[in-house]
Design a protein around this motif. Structure first.
Motif, PDB file in Angstrom:
ATOM      1  N   SER A 169       0.888  -1.179  -0.037  1.00 23.14           N
ATOM      2  CA  SER A 169       0.028   0.053  -0.191  1.00 23.14           C
ATOM      3  C   SER A 169       0.937   1.215   0.059  1.00 23.14           C
ATOM      4  O   SER A 169       1.348   1.433   0.886  1.00 23.14           O
ATOM      5  CB  SER A 169      -0.847  -0.193   1.210  1.00 23.14           C
ATOM      6  N   ARG A 171      -0.145   4.234  -0.109  1.00 26.85           N
ATOM      7  CA  ARG A 171      -0.930   5.140   0.826  1.00 26.85           C
ATOM      8  C   ARG A 171      -0.380   4.927   2.175  1.00 26.85           C
ATOM      9  O   ARG A 171      -0.057   5.819   2.842  1.00 26.85           O
ATOM     10  CB  ARG A 171      -2.472   5.087   0.841  1.00 26.85           C
ATOM     11  N   ARG A 172      -0.102   3.507   2.690  1.00 24.47           N
ATOM     12  CA  ARG A 172       0.357   3.489   3.901  1.00 24.47           C
ATOM     13  C   ARG A 172       1.673   3.658   4.280  1.00 24.47           C
ATOM     14  O   ARG A 172       2.087   4.235   5.323  1.00 24.47           O
ATOM     15  CB  ARG A 172       0.077   1.899   4.448  1.00 24.47           C
ATOM     16  N   ALA A 174       3.192   6.228   2.699  1.00 24.95           N
ATOM     17  CA  ALA A 174       3.053   7.815   2.812  1.00 24.95           C
ATOM     18  C   ALA A 174       2.490   8.171   4.265  1.00 24.95           C
ATOM     19  O   ALA A 174       3.016   9.291   4.755  1.00 24.95           O
ATOM     20  CB  ALA A 174       2.075   8.198   1.675  1.00 24.95           C
ATOM     21  N   ASP A 175       1.648   7.304   4.776  1.00 28.37           N
ATOM     22  CA  ASP A 175       1.191   7.687   6.093  1.00 28.37           C
ATOM     23  C   ASP A 175       2.484   7.755   7.165  1.00 28.37           C
ATOM     24  O   ASP A 175       2.662   8.466   8.125  1.00 28.37           O
ATOM     25  CB  ASP A 175       0.270   6.857   6.722  1.00 28.37           C
TER      26      ASP A 175
END
Length: 326
Positions: A169, A171-172, A174-175
């Motif tokens: 992921s 996005r993960r 990026a988190d």
């Protein structure tokens, strides 16, 4: 006479063809008065096309009857062949050499997860295969992604992530980078850090054991080339999850699935040790004796990872825990 060339690799066969062809071109055609009559050599002609009748005549005319004879024959390019053969075998190391290698090359790398690092005694160790086991939603992929993000933020090209179930992921990742930037760099450096981290992660989709083996062999060739030209950039190899690739070929109880599983495991350990990689794999749980869950893939796989961590999650409190099984 035993087989002259018991087992020719593709590289060796190409080199041998070049040397033999050059010698044949410089000396003209060979006479057919002297032939090998030994059945073993004739039998390998079917397996290795280079061992044809001309080659047999060539060896006979020059008194070559064994591997030693062939290796000591003074012919252009033979030193290169010897180098190839010697390169197929790892040198023997004594205890002191192994200790120095461990001190210099088998270092710890933080996963970015404090609890995991504590249980591991400081982090992932180069040369080791670490397995994360646990039920679904226990945090296995989360740890893999956090380790990938943390290592990629420090080492260019340092992460190879083999994704077997679309679990990777961005996005993960990026988190994780956003959280790190807020703590240490502020939002100004967020974009730059994210670009850096994502460019240092190579994600490869792998959906069957055969593709896995192919990718691992390709990675081995890449790492070998890097070692010969100045050192490896890859620091961690992640396989999430290894069990989803192996479980399908274990069904039916036949020997082939077990052999593929062992081959994959041994190759992972080889890559870890020879190229100083941290190898991180995930495995799911299955029902064991008395209904108690246990790691999948059985006893044979149990010997593959150097370290096995059990991750669990309490559904009511939504808290995670980690313990060391091996």
């Amino acid at each position: 006479m035993d087989i002259i060339i018991p087992k020719i690799t593709k590289t060796l066969e190409q080199q041998l063809t070049r040397v033999y062809s050059a010698h044949k071109a410089s000396n003209g055609s060979f006479t057919s008065s002297l032939l090998f009559h030994t059945p073993p050599l004739k039998s390998v002609e079917r397996e290795h096309s280079i061992l044809d009748s001309d080659f047999q005549i060539f060896c006979s005319n020059h008194g070559i009857f064994t591997v030693v004879d062939f290796g000591s024959f003074d012919m252009k390019g033979m030193d290169e062949i010897r180098h190839i053969v010697h390169g197929m075998h790892q040198p023997w190391l004594n205890g002191l050499e192994l200790l120095n290698d461990a001190r210099q090359n088998k270092r710890m790398i933080s996963t970015g997860c404090e609890r995991i690092d504590t249980v591991l005694g400081g982090g992932l160790r180069a040369g080791f295969v670490v397995e994360l086991v646990g039920p679904s939603s226990s945090g296995k992929t989360q740890v893999c992604l956090q380790a990938a993000a943390n290592i990629a933020s420090q080492h260019p090209g340092g992460v190879v992530f083999l994704d077997t179930g679309n679990s990777f992921s961005p996005r993960r990742i990026a988190d994780f980078i956003s959280q790190s930037c807020r703590r240490f760099r502020g939002m100004e450096g967020h974009r730059k850090s994210l670009d850096k981290v994502m460019s240092n992660i190579s994600c490869i989709r792998v959906f069957d054991i055969f593709t896995l083996l192919d990718v691992l062999h390709q990675l081995e060739s890449k790492l070998k080339h890097e070692m010969e030209t100045g050192g490896c950039s890859v620091r961690i190899l992640v396989v999430d999850s290894i069990s989803s690739l192996i479980t399908p070929v274990l069904g039916g109880g036949g020997p082939n699935g077990h052999a593929l599983m062992v081959s994959a495991g041994v190759l992972l350990k080889k890559l870890a040790y020879e190229y100083n990689l941290c190898v991180l794999v995930t495995n799911h749980m299955v029902g064991g004796d008395g209904g108690h869950p246990k790691p999948a893939l059985g006893e044979s796989w149990k010997s593959i990872p150097h370290v096995r961590l059990l991750l669990s999650r309490d559904q009511e409190s939504n808290t995670y825990s980690v313990s060391k099984l091996k």
